[in-house]
Design a protein around this motif. Structure first.
Motif, PDB file in Angstrom:
ATOM      1  N   LYS A  88       0.814  -1.208   0.000  1.00 14.50           N
ATOM      2  CA  LYS A  88       0.000   0.000   0.000  1.00 14.50           C
ATOM      3  C   LYS A  88       0.853   1.266   0.000  1.00 14.50           C
ATOM      4  O   LYS A  88       0.558   2.230  -0.677  1.00 14.50           O
ATOM      5  CB  LYS A  88      -0.902  -0.004   1.238  1.00 14.50           C
ATOM      6  N   SER A  89       1.968   1.197   0.766  1.00 11.80           N
ATOM      7  CA  SER A  89       2.756   2.417   0.942  1.00 11.80           C
ATOM      8  C   SER A  89       3.305   2.926  -0.383  1.00 11.80           C
ATOM      9  O   SER A  89       3.575   4.100  -0.536  1.00 11.80           O
ATOM     10  CB  SER A  89       3.899   2.162   1.922  1.00 11.80           C
ATOM     11  N   LEU A  90       3.491   2.013  -1.335  1.00 11.39           N
ATOM     12  CA  LEU A  90       4.016   2.436  -2.638  1.00 11.39           C
ATOM     13  C   LEU A  90       3.044   3.385  -3.323  1.00 11.39           C
ATOM     14  O   LEU A  90       3.458   4.263  -4.081  1.00 11.39           O
ATOM     15  CB  LEU A  90       4.240   1.188  -3.513  1.00 11.39           C
ATOM     16  N   PHE A  91       1.777   3.205  -3.069  1.00 14.32           N
ATOM     17  CA  PHE A  91       0.767   3.964  -3.800  1.00 14.32           C
ATOM     18  C   PHE A  91       0.098   5.038  -2.959  1.00 14.32           C
ATOM     19  O   PHE A  91      -0.951   5.532  -3.301  1.00 14.32           O
ATOM     20  CB  PHE A  91      -0.261   3.000  -4.401  1.00 14.32           C
ATOM     21  N   GLU A  92       0.744   5.344  -1.852  1.00 14.47           N
ATOM     22  CA  GLU A  92       0.191   6.359  -0.970  1.00 14.47           C
ATOM     23  C   GLU A  92       1.285   7.340  -0.583  1.00 14.47           C
ATOM     24  O   GLU A  92       2.409   6.942  -0.324  1.00 14.47           O
ATOM     25  CB  GLU A  92      -0.372   5.675   0.293  1.00 14.47           C
ATOM     26  N   VAL A  93       0.949   8.614  -0.588  1.00 14.94           N
ATOM     27  CA  VAL A  93       1.905   9.597  -0.068  1.00 14.94           C
ATOM     28  C   VAL A  93       1.227  10.410   1.032  1.00 14.94           C
ATOM     29  O   VAL A  93       0.010  10.568   1.045  1.00 14.94           O
ATOM     30  CB  VAL A  93       2.432  10.576  -1.146  1.00 14.94           C
ATOM     31  N   GLU A  94       2.065  10.899   1.926  1.00 13.18           N
ATOM     32  CA  GLU A  94       1.586  11.785   2.988  1.00 13.18           C
ATOM     33  C   GLU A  94       2.202  13.159   2.783  1.00 13.18           C
ATOM     34  O   GLU A  94       3.393  13.277   2.530  1.00 13.18           O
ATOM     35  CB  GLU A  94       2.007  11.263   4.367  1.00 13.18           C
ATOM     36  N   THR A  95       1.384  14.182   2.895  1.00 14.40           N
ATOM     37  CA  THR A  95       1.852  15.554   2.729  1.00 14.40           C
ATOM     38  C   THR A  95       1.330  16.352   3.909  1.00 14.40           C
ATOM     39  O   THR A  95       0.207  16.140   4.348  1.00 14.40           O
ATOM     40  CB  THR A  95       1.230  16.189   1.459  1.00 14.40           C
ATOM     41  N   GLU A  96       2.153  17.266   4.386  1.00 16.56           N
ATOM     42  CA  GLU A  96       1.696  18.107   5.483  1.00 16.56           C
ATOM     43  C   GLU A  96       1.305  19.468   4.941  1.00 16.56           C
ATOM     44  O   GLU A  96       1.940  20.004   4.027  1.00 16.56           O
ATOM     45  CB  GLU A  96       2.802  18.276   6.532  1.00 16.56           C
ATOM     46  N   VAL A  97       0.238  20.021   5.470  1.00 10.02           N
ATOM     47  CA  VAL A  97      -0.176  21.352   5.050  1.00 10.02           C
ATOM     48  C   VAL A  97      -0.540  22.138   6.315  1.00 10.02           C
ATOM     49  O   VAL A  97      -1.042  21.581   7.285  1.00 10.02           O
ATOM     50  CB  VAL A  97      -1.366  21.275   4.058  1.00 10.02           C
ATOM     51  N   ARG A  98      -0.205  23.418   6.300  1.00 11.69           N
ATOM     52  CA  ARG A  98      -0.584  24.274   7.420  1.00 11.69           C
ATOM     53  C   ARG A  98      -1.694  25.189   6.927  1.00 11.69           C
ATOM     54  O   ARG A  98      -1.598  25.760   5.836  1.00 11.69           O
ATOM     55  CB  ARG A  98       0.616  25.112   7.865  1.00 11.69           C
ATOM     56  N   VAL A  99      -2.741  25.307   7.705  1.00 11.66           N
ATOM     57  CA  VAL A  99      -3.880  26.132   7.308  1.00 11.66           C
ATOM     58  C   VAL A  99      -3.463  27.599   7.246  1.00 11.66           C
ATOM     59  O   VAL A  99      -2.901  28.135   8.206  1.00 11.66           O
ATOM     60  CB  VAL A  99      -5.046  25.960   8.310  1.00 11.66           C
ATOM     61  N   ARG A 100      -3.722  28.226   6.118  1.00 13.20           N
ATOM     62  CA  ARG A 100      -3.438  29.654   5.968  1.00 13.20           C
ATOM     63  C   ARG A 100      -4.591  30.494   6.520  1.00 13.20           C
ATOM     64  O   ARG A 100      -5.746  30.095   6.417  1.00 13.20           O
ATOM     65  CB  ARG A 100      -3.296  30.002   4.483  1.00 13.20           C
ATOM     66  N   PHE A 101      -4.237  31.679   7.019  1.00 11.90           N
ATOM     67  CA  PHE A 101      -5.259  32.615   7.493  1.00 11.90           C
ATOM     68  C   PHE A 101      -6.291  32.866   6.390  1.00 11.90           C
ATOM     69  O   PHE A 101      -7.499  32.906   6.638  1.00 11.90           O
ATOM     70  CB  PHE A 101      -4.605  33.932   7.915  1.00 11.90           C
ATOM     71  N   SER A 102      -5.812  33.018   5.166  1.00 14.86           N
ATOM     72  CA  SER A 102      -6.705  33.352   4.051  1.00 14.86           C
ATOM     73  C   SER A 102      -7.590  32.180   3.631  1.00 14.86           C
ATOM     74  O   SER A 102      -8.442  32.335   2.764  1.00 14.86           O
ATOM     75  CB  SER A 102      -5.888  33.837   2.855  1.00 14.86           C
ATOM     76  N   GLU A 103      -7.382  31.008   4.220  1.00 17.79           N
ATOM     77  CA  GLU A 103      -8.177  29.833   3.861  1.00 17.79           C
ATOM     78  C   GLU A 103      -9.343  29.596   4.817  1.00 17.79           C
ATOM     79  O   GLU A 103     -10.154  28.695   4.611  1.00 17.79           O
ATOM     80  CB  GLU A 103      -7.279  28.586   3.814  1.00 17.79           C
ATOM     81  N   VAL A 104      -9.403  30.406   5.859  1.00 18.80           N
ATOM     82  CA  VAL A 104     -10.396  30.210   6.911  1.00 18.80           C
ATOM     83  C   VAL A 104     -11.558  31.168   6.696  1.00 18.80           C
ATOM     84  O   VAL A 104     -11.363  32.302   6.283  1.00 18.80           O
ATOM     85  CB  VAL A 104      -9.736  30.440   8.291  1.00 18.80           C
ATOM     86  N   ASP A 105     -12.775  30.719   6.960  1.00 19.52           N
ATOM     87  CA  ASP A 105     -13.938  31.580   6.742  1.00 19.52           C
ATOM     88  C   ASP A 105     -14.367  32.250   8.042  1.00 19.52           C
ATOM     89  O   ASP A 105     -13.675  32.153   9.059  1.00 19.52           O
ATOM     90  CB  ASP A 105     -15.089  30.792   6.100  1.00 19.52           C
TER      91      ASP A 105
END
Lengths: 148, 148, 148, 148
Positions: free
Chosen positions: D7-24
């Motif tokens: 499974k790991s071959l076909f899966e990636v993990e990415t980290e993202v930090r929420v931007r101020f401009s992305e919040v409602d």
């Protein structure tokens, strides 16, 4: 009393012009930007029928989306105008359903079809399992509750 | 006591990768999206030095932007990574000044320079004409207030 | 022949309604989103006077922004409508200058003033030091070139 | 030869930090912004496995989304970091399927699950009914084509 429940009552049309900043490097509207157009449609429905974000807010209810489903048929280009058809779909569960069809304004080509589901949360963020009172009143006013 | 006020103390570097959705049909980052990168830089500075949006918020202060000025030198393309250099510029008026330089990561080309000004508002939305107390403490801690 | 060069010829007004997705957690339009409104104004000017992105494109010219300067006076809220006043500022250098004023529609309060500068690049991406021919024709048509 | 298809071959993990401009204005990531995070995940998969937008582009193929389906379980707030789990789902039809799971980084709470479908278009914009050659090679390299 039977109140008219014709389709047109539960559907609004909104026009949107594609912004330069909404187009990607393939020259077409970036797929995520259609969600802004759906929101334009939902808000137009809300303004027309007293069911906007601020109406909910005034009643201490928020209605976050819990699902969205989009099918992209064709693309809109920079410079295009489009018509968003937004339909309120009545249901018995404590949910808010909308369907969307976006057509290219000049050719009437179908660009996207989509639907969304929202739930009702109270001011504590708790899920409401039945419709809040103001929404029952709204359904009543719209002829959506059948009196025996 | 003299606290080190070297430039590095007041500058942070942040890396950002250009998103597909940030690029326009000319294949370059749409000019308005650089303001997100500046905010990334400002927030990285805030996280490092206890001066983030939430720190202000905890002190009942908000710091809206009152001006921004950007000079675009070159373009970033889809797939590029960039380094945002964000510098805190100390000033005596009750303002918050930052300067930004964005460089293309691999070639070190200068892409954009910019600066922004923020003011302090209290929880009633009133403009503060002097620094709020927690910010004076922060300036003190950072060696920015000279003791006679 | 003297062609009318009244201010109204070089100014367009565009209406924009604030989208839910354009508002930040302070309940006001996120400052970067005003750049979309300026672009709306610039495009409205272009559509009216044959000077849109696609007109440039058809003439193998692109006009990237090289600078933008915004001064934020007050905030727009979700639900607000605003009027964007976009003015073409004629200049002798091979640049394209616009000034913007955004007013809240109902109260006429001034929200933002801004200006932008664009340059002309040919299809190779080279900076043009003089106006391209089609733009000279446009200036002529608009009465902006004085015949001796 | 049997190539590892864990499974790991076909899966990636990415980290993202929420931007101020992305919040409602409810203080949570606006639902449409998750589509940027899915794209971050898809691109991370592409970079790792030679299947990015530019790889397709170099092979005169574009892969527009034809459908997306998102289920929102909980919300991300401003200041949150999240992990995007992106899985390539192999299929026999000439389509590109991905599944996404976004978890809040610190608590591991499930925030969103989603899936997307892309098709292959050639440089004329025509739908490809079979996999383009370079993609067959890629599948082969990834051990996804069984040799009899």
């Amino acid at each position: 009393m039977i109140i008219n429940k014709s389709k047109s009552l539960f559907e609004v049309e909104t026009e949107v012009r594609v912004r330069f900043s909404e187009v990607d490097l393939m020259g077409v509207v970036w797929h995520g930007n259609y969600l802004k157009y759906f929101e334009d449609g939902r808000e137009a429905f809300g303004r027309k029928h007293g069911l906007g974000y601020l109406d909910f807010f005034d009643n201490n209810v928020v209605t976050p989306l819990v699902s969205i489903e989009c099918n992209y048929k064709k693309s809109l280009l920079y410079g295009d105008s489009a018509i968003i058809h937004t339909s309120y779909i009545d249901c018995d569960a404590a949910k808010l359903l909308f369907e969307y069809k976006i057509l290219k304004k000049d050719t009437k080509e179908l660009i996207v079809i989509a639907n969304s589901t929202q739930v009702f949360l109270n001011s504590k963020g708790e899920l409401l399992l039945t419709f809040p009172e103001f929404f029952v009143n709204w359904k009543n006013k719209m002829g959506l509750i059948k009196n025996p």
